[in-house]
Design an enzyme around this catalytic site. Sequence first.
Site, PDB file in Angstrom:
ATOM      1  N   GLU A 125       4.652  -9.422 -12.946  1.00 24.27           N
ATOM      2  CA  GLU A 125       3.979 -10.637 -12.500  1.00 24.27           C
ATOM      3  C   GLU A 125       4.602 -11.189 -11.454  1.00 24.27           C
ATOM      4  OE1 GLU A 125       2.647 -12.913 -15.654  1.00 24.27           O
ATOM      5  OE2 GLU A 125       1.113 -11.454 -16.497  1.00 24.27           O
ATOM      6  N   GLU A 272      -0.270  -5.214 -20.442  1.00 23.00           N
ATOM      7  CA  GLU A 272      -0.092  -6.290 -21.528  1.00 23.00           C
ATOM      8  C   GLU A 272      -1.317  -6.841 -21.937  1.00 23.00           C
ATOM      9  OE1 GLU A 272       2.535  -9.418 -20.637  1.00 23.00           O
ATOM     10  OE2 GLU A 272       3.882  -8.285 -19.856  1.00 23.00           O
TER      11      GLU A 272
END
Length: 505
Positions: A125, A272
């Site tokens: 991220e 995730e």
Amino acid sequence: MASLLHLLLLSLSLLVLASASPSPPADEGSYIGVNIGTDLSDMPHPTQVVALLKAQEIRHIRLYNADPGLLIALANTGIKVIISIPNDQLLGIGQSNSTAANWVKRNVIAHYPATMITAVSVGSEVLTSLSNAAPVLVSAIKNVHAALLSANLDKLIKVSTPLSTSLILDPFPPSQAFFNRSLNAVIVPLLSFLQSTNSYLMVNVYPYIDYMQSNGVIPLDYALFKPIPPNKEAVDANTLVRYSNAFDAMVDATYFAMAFLNFTNIPVLVTESGWPSKGETNEPDATLDNANTYNSNLIRHVLNKTGTPKRPGIAVSTYIYELYNEDTKAGLSEKNWGLFNANGEPVYVLRLTNSGSVLANDTTNQTYCTAREGADTKMLQAALDWACGPGKIDCSPIKQGETCYEPDNVVAHANYAFDTYYHQTGNNPDACNFNGVASITTTDPSHGTCVFAGSRGNGRNGTSVNITAPSANSTTSSGIRSDLYYSRGIWSILTVMILNVANIL
């Protein structure tokens, strides 16, 4: 005669070349993996982590680093691993080919193929959590790929980076989704790289977060994969496609966002997804039951291989966040995304009837007796001597050269002796004391070919697991072992060929 010899030499060359190069991993369809974070005050030993993975039949994991101890423990297990470059190392790797090459040498080449590394996650991220590294993200990815290419591993190990779905604007209806245009200077070359290398886009998909931020617009049942009546399904007005859960809508929004930039054939890997089992007072839906419901339904959904409404039947493999509760993280919900506590006890037992074997084992009924952490080594040695002497257990498996000799230290040997004695007494809790240097655990201490008493992996005391050559159409792999059998097969063929030619001559 000369032509026969020429043919033999040509065949030898081709077969040797084939045996020298590992083949790319076969497409195994959709699978469930698990993330392993390490922000625990009492992180289990790598052998304990691997034992838990084996007991739960978890065959795919993602690490947030490239921990050498865990990578060594994973060797020859057949467990497939995504390793990661932490965000704080991106600048150096993105600015220097040699730094990237050294990282790959140290963290990939040193372990592969014994440890089945399948991908390198370059940061996580980055575009939403470390904006100053955004300019070097694609350079870092390319530098890592170049290092893998130099080692002839580029076809075997993918390179990508996980993105947050918060980068996707206007995500519903999915057909209108697009990436934040201010980041196109990074996202377009990233997607171009993924397409040219046949890699996948890694995406972190959290219906829980979207549900929390929607202020009641997203129904809880829709976020949890619970059955909802047709009139409550979300409908994409542009495509008339119906969505019965938030996960599929978010994945399809990712596909559409890529298509908006003219990339239509890049697969999605969900790196995730999960649901917290506890939360702050403003997180009333972070509960054990909801976490169990979400993860159980997610596993079932992924393994059913239904794909998404936009791409039905196309695998969307997913890694659950996460294996352990990370108790040193800030915030109650951040501490409680795990499936297990540090001692190996499940936070909750997943409801996985008819969903295969992965994560389906209830470890609450499996107990083992092992050395207490921090126990005095002299006391451990004395207890070990008693168990192998007056305790009358068979300690031959921990003798030099036997299956449980390695690692050669008093803790590992005491673990074997204590657990064997404990099981011989019928799992009597009083038998697991040894003057205070032993304790009962639910984590299977088996490792490698050393299988402890009561282990789901085998159930035999200290005997090695049978290793047989895989069939020609086997879809499983076992690292070096499979290479060994393959090499044996090659040389068997060569022997037959040589004998046949000799007979002809």
